[in-house]
Design an enzyme around this catalytic site. Sequence first.
Site, PDB file in Angstrom:
ATOM      1  N   ARG A  17      -0.427  -9.298  13.087  1.00  0.00           N
ATOM      2  CA  ARG A  17      -1.024  -8.243  12.257  1.00  0.00           C
ATOM      3  C   ARG A  17      -1.786  -8.859  11.082  1.00  0.00           C
ATOM      4  NH1 ARG A  17       4.163  -5.289  11.115  1.00  0.00           N
ATOM      5  NH2 ARG A  17       2.931  -4.019   9.707  1.00  0.00           N
ATOM      6  N   ARG A  50      11.233  -1.562  11.354  1.00  0.00           N
ATOM      7  CA  ARG A  50      10.156  -1.150  12.262  1.00  0.00           C
ATOM      8  C   ARG A  50      10.051  -2.146  13.408  1.00  0.00           C
ATOM      9  NH1 ARG A  50       4.927  -0.004   8.545  1.00  0.00           N
ATOM     10  NH2 ARG A  50       3.979  -1.086  10.294  1.00  0.00           N
ATOM     11  N   LYS A  86       0.839  -1.208   0.000  1.00  0.00           N
ATOM     12  CA  LYS A  86       0.000   0.000   0.000  1.00  0.00           C
ATOM     13  C   LYS A  86       0.871   1.254   0.000  1.00  0.00           C
ATOM     14  CE  LYS A  86      -2.092  -1.238   3.837  1.00  0.00           C
ATOM     15  NZ  LYS A  86      -1.377  -2.512   4.077  1.00  0.00           N
ATOM     16  N   ARG A 143      11.526  -5.550   5.110  1.00  0.00           N
ATOM     17  CA  ARG A 143      11.272  -4.105   4.942  1.00  0.00           C
ATOM     18  C   ARG A 143      12.238  -3.294   5.798  1.00  0.00           C
ATOM     19  NH1 ARG A 143       5.268  -2.010   5.393  1.00  0.00           N
ATOM     20  NH2 ARG A 143       5.298  -3.059   7.405  1.00  0.00           N
ATOM     21  N   ARG A 166      -9.827   0.292   8.818  1.00  0.00           N
ATOM     22  CA  ARG A 166      -9.365  -1.069   9.085  1.00  0.00           C
ATOM     23  C   ARG A 166     -10.441  -1.911   9.752  1.00  0.00           C
ATOM     24  NH1 ARG A 166      -3.417   0.231   9.000  1.00  0.00           N
ATOM     25  NH2 ARG A 166      -2.287  -1.694   9.300  1.00  0.00           N
TER      26      ARG A 166
HETATM   27  P1  ADP Z   1       2.199  -1.916   3.237  1.00  0.00           P
HETATM   28  O1  ADP Z   1       2.208  -0.405   3.200  1.00  0.00           O
HETATM   29  O2  ADP Z   1       1.006  -2.491   2.538  1.00  0.00           O
HETATM   30  O3  ADP Z   1       2.387  -2.495   4.604  1.00  0.00           O
HETATM   31  P2  ADP Z   1       4.786  -1.670   1.872  1.00  0.00           P
HETATM   32  O4  ADP Z   1       4.476  -0.816   0.685  1.00  0.00           O
HETATM   33  O5  ADP Z   1       5.535  -1.051   2.992  1.00  0.00           O
HETATM   34  O6  ADP Z   1       3.441  -2.421   2.393  1.00  0.00           O
HETATM   35  O7  ADP Z   1       5.592  -2.951   1.330  1.00  0.00           O
HETATM   36  C1  ADP Z   1       6.064  -3.965   2.231  1.00  0.00           C
HETATM   37  C2  ADP Z   1       7.461  -4.413   1.818  1.00  0.00           C
HETATM   38  O8  ADP Z   1       7.379  -5.122   0.567  1.00  0.00           O
HETATM   39  C3  ADP Z   1       8.441  -3.260   1.584  1.00  0.00           C
HETATM   40  O9  ADP Z   1       9.718  -3.659   2.015  1.00  0.00           O
HETATM   41  C4  ADP Z   1       8.395  -3.033   0.073  1.00  0.00           C
HETATM   42  O10 ADP Z   1       9.644  -2.528  -0.420  1.00  0.00           O
HETATM   43  C5  ADP Z   1       8.122  -4.437  -0.456  1.00  0.00           C
HETATM   44  N1  ADP Z   1       7.247  -4.434  -1.626  1.00  0.00           N
HETATM   45  C6  ADP Z   1       6.211  -3.606  -1.898  1.00  0.00           C
HETATM   46  N2  ADP Z   1       5.619  -3.927  -3.068  1.00  0.00           N
HETATM   47  C7  ADP Z   1       6.298  -5.020  -3.543  1.00  0.00           C
HETATM   48  C8  ADP Z   1       6.158  -5.838  -4.714  1.00  0.00           C
HETATM   49  N3  ADP Z   1       5.205  -5.595  -5.630  1.00  0.00           N
HETATM   50  N4  ADP Z   1       7.028  -6.866  -4.868  1.00  0.00           N
HETATM   51  C9  ADP Z   1       7.990  -7.115  -3.942  1.00  0.00           C
HETATM   52  N5  ADP Z   1       8.171  -6.381  -2.823  1.00  0.00           N
HETATM   53  C10 ADP Z   1       7.332  -5.349  -2.623  1.00  0.00           C
HETATM   54  P1  AMP Z   2       0.731   0.266   9.156  1.00  0.00           P
HETATM   55  O1  AMP Z   2       1.791   1.318   9.073  1.00  0.00           O
HETATM   56  O2  AMP Z   2      -0.435   0.544   8.264  1.00  0.00           O
HETATM   57  O3  AMP Z   2       1.298  -1.126   8.968  1.00  0.00           O
HETATM   58  O4  AMP Z   2       0.148   0.330  10.639  1.00  0.00           O
HETATM   59  C1  AMP Z   2       0.976   0.061  11.762  1.00  0.00           C
HETATM   60  C2  AMP Z   2       0.128  -0.085  13.022  1.00  0.00           C
HETATM   61  O5  AMP Z   2      -0.550   1.151  13.292  1.00  0.00           O
HETATM   62  C3  AMP Z   2      -0.993  -1.131  12.930  1.00  0.00           C
HETATM   63  O6  AMP Z   2      -0.530  -2.448  13.216  1.00  0.00           O
HETATM   64  C4  AMP Z   2      -1.949  -0.605  14.018  1.00  0.00           C
HETATM   65  O7  AMP Z   2      -1.479  -0.912  15.314  1.00  0.00           O
HETATM   66  C5  AMP Z   2      -1.849   0.910  13.838  1.00  0.00           C
HETATM   67  N1  AMP Z   2      -2.854   1.412  12.869  1.00  0.00           N
HETATM   68  C6  AMP Z   2      -2.615   1.951  11.643  1.00  0.00           C
HETATM   69  N2  AMP Z   2      -3.753   2.307  11.051  1.00  0.00           N
HETATM   70  C7  AMP Z   2      -4.760   1.982  11.908  1.00  0.00           C
HETATM   71  C8  AMP Z   2      -6.178   2.069  11.866  1.00  0.00           C
HETATM   72  N3  AMP Z   2      -6.825   2.552  10.779  1.00  0.00           N
HETATM   73  N4  AMP Z   2      -6.875   1.642  12.947  1.00  0.00           N
HETATM   74  C9  AMP Z   2      -6.252   1.161  14.035  1.00  0.00           C
HETATM   75  N5  AMP Z   2      -4.927   1.012  14.138  1.00  0.00           N
HETATM   76  C10 AMP Z   2      -4.171   1.418  13.080  1.00  0.00           C
END
Ligand code: ADP
Ligand code: AMP
Length: 214
Positions: free
Chosen positions: A171, A160, A13, A127, A88
């Site tokens: 998660r 993270r 995302k 990541r 969410r």
């Molecule tokens: P989200 O925001 O949904 O948690 P991220 O965009 O942070 O996910 O992506 C999670 C991890 O996967 C990051 O390390 C990112 O660089 C990697 N990633 C994102 N999209 C892809 C993809 N299409 N193929 C492989 N790795 C990806």
């Molecule tokens: P993310 O960066 O989207 O992976 O979110 C990291 C953490 O933030 C999640 O595991 C939740 O603990 C909290 N969080 C993010 N967005 C929300 C939401 N819309 N509602 C509740 N908790 C959230």
Amino acid sequence: MNIILLGPPGAGKGTQAKKLINELDAVQIATGDIFRYNIKNETELGKKAKSYIDEGKLVPDELTIDLVWDAIDKVEDGKSILLDGFPRNITQAEALDEGMKERNSKIDYVINIRVPDELLIERISGRRVCVETGSTYHIKYNPPKVEGVDDETGYPLIQRTDDTEEKVKNRIDVYNNTTSVLIDYYDKHGILITIDGTKTPDEVFKSIVDALGK
Ligand code: ADP
Ligand code: AMP
């Protein structure tokens, strides 16, 4: 055009949001980023949210929904909104519908990025994020030019604290039990677009742009 990016943790995302903000002239509102900023700066909100995030649980709705409206109400007129990580659960989705209506606005599309659970663990455990800007890399799929250093800022990259394998499993369970029902919710509203998120980031981006008819 206002859009929600929906998908499990690690679906991509944030990666797609960064690409879409230029394409759509949009502002990204990522609730996870807002919480992490508040934790880093030790604000009241950060103190309240920290334990939930550390355990991989959702932060309570009453803390989350208000901060989203604060962010939405700061968006300049004419800009699109790209919600990343919100809503969410159903309560958040209903609050969003209601509040958008009050603002004479709406969500136009929900992009559901589909990635199977088994790929998510590898994506999240690899990541790395910039300590300063939160820019995201992956040690294998999107490595920085110099190991451990952000390409743009030169700041160190870190993992993270909620990206460990055990917390990721929590998660993913939260997503499957609480968030994934939103796929059906938005499908019924007729605004759901499902995208195969297993391809490369550029291919996923192209599928999204094509689906939006841009
Ligand atoms: P989200 O925001 O949904 O948690 P991220 O965009 O942070 O996910 O992506 C999670 C991890 O996967 C990051 O390390 C990112 O660089 C990697 N990633 C994102 N999209 C892809 C993809 N299409 N193929 C492989 N790795 C990806
Ligand atoms: P993310 O960066 O989207 O992976 O979110 C990291 C953490 O933030 C999640 O595991 C939740 O603990 C909290 N969080 C993010 N967005 C929300 C939401 N819309 N509602 C509740 N908790 C959230």
